[in-house]
Design an enzyme around this catalytic site. Structure first.
Site, PDB file in Angstrom:
ATOM      1  N   HIS A  56      22.508  50.082  74.576  1.00  0.00           N
ATOM      2  CA  HIS A  56      22.411  50.425  75.999  1.00  0.00           C
ATOM      3  C   HIS A  56      20.980  50.812  76.371  1.00  0.00           C
ATOM      4  CE1 HIS A  56      26.537  50.496  77.579  1.00  0.00           C
ATOM      5  NE2 HIS A  56      26.945  51.024  76.440  1.00  0.00           N
TER       6      HIS A  56
ATOM      7  N   ASP B 186      29.044  48.513  79.628  1.00  0.00           N
ATOM      8  CA  ASP B 186      30.458  48.880  79.608  1.00  0.00           C
ATOM      9  C   ASP B 186      31.048  48.333  80.892  1.00  0.00           C
ATOM     10  OD1 ASP B 186      29.959  50.287  77.279  1.00  0.00           O
ATOM     11  OD2 ASP B 186      29.744  52.212  78.291  1.00  0.00           O
TER      12      ASP B 186
ATOM     13  N   GLU C 141      35.987  49.940  71.131  1.00  0.00           N
ATOM     14  CA  GLU C 141      35.941  50.222  72.576  1.00  0.00           C
ATOM     15  C   GLU C 141      36.174  48.918  73.337  1.00  0.00           C
ATOM     16  OE1 GLU C 141      32.090  51.874  73.354  1.00  0.00           O
ATOM     17  OE2 GLU C 141      32.531  53.781  72.371  1.00  0.00           O
TER      18      GLU C 141
ATOM     19  N   HIS D 102      33.141  47.947  75.852  1.00  0.00           N
ATOM     20  CA  HIS D 102      31.732  47.814  75.459  1.00  0.00           C
ATOM     21  C   HIS D 102      31.415  46.394  74.998  1.00  0.00           C
ATOM     22  CE1 HIS D 102      27.832  49.212  73.802  1.00  0.00           C
ATOM     23  NE2 HIS D 102      28.025  48.168  73.015  1.00  0.00           N
TER      24      HIS D 102
END
Length: 199
Positions: A108, A115, A179, A182
């Site tokens: 990120h 996300d 996740e 993500h």
């Protein structure tokens, strides 16, 4: 590079410049696992231009395959200083698997991860079976089939996750094991070696 200087860097592109993308950065508010605004006055609605191009491709695929649906970006560029805060918040817990170690760096922080979830034509978030930042095994894509078989995920929730992954994969993004929200652009080690980290 400091986040405050990102607008003058040609490597990065504003999310608002990408058509048909909805942005609701959860770390710019309180709807996150820390429960407070972590971005404050920082402008984090950016991606590296390579990831932004991938997001455009994902949006076009989605418009073609599931008309009326749109990508909702929940997080994009996350400055390294904020990554440190997330890591520190989880100190002493077994939940650090959900946050990249700042010593290595989050993708990120290079503007090369995002996300995301999906919204329908009425602007409602699709039900993914668990919430954004829900740090439980129900959020793990690698366990989707198991959760589907046990009834922990409904067929509709599973289909929603598949649709999100398919759209992001069409843009060149890859998901991760734990996740559903993500997605990374390019190999993590390649990104860490060759791209600019935003502090």
């Amino acid at each position: 590079m400091r986040c405050e200087d990102i607008a003058s860097n040609a490597e990065f592109r504003r999310l608002c410049a990408i058509d048909d993308v909805v942005v609701d950065l959860r770390y710019a508010g309180t709807s996150n696992f820390v429960g407070r605004d972590l971005y404050g006055t920082l402008d984090c609605a950016w991606l590296h231009h390579r990831a932004a191009t991938g997001l455009e491709k994902a949006v076009k695929w989605l418009a073609r395959e599931a008309p009326g649906h749109r990508v909702l970006v929940l997080d994009a560029l996350r400055p390294h200083r904020v990554q440190l805060q997330l890591w520190d918040f989880l100190e002493g817990t077994d939940l650090r698997q959900y946050v990249a170690d700042p010593a290595r760096g989050s993708i990120h922080s290079f503007g090369m991860a995002l996300d995301a979830t999906l919204i329908d034509a009425q602007g409602r978030e699709l039900d993914m079976g668990s919430g954004f930042d829900e740090m439980t095994e129900l959020s793990h894509p690698r366990l989707d089939e198991q959760h589907l078989a046990s009834g922990a995920l409904t067929p509709a929730q599973h289909s929603n996750r598949v649709l999100l992954r398919s759209a992001m994969n069409a843009g060149g993004f890859e998901g991760i094991d734990n996740e559903w929200w993500h997605f990374d652009m390019l190999d993590r080690e390649l990104v860490r070696r060759t791209y600019t980290r935003v502090e």
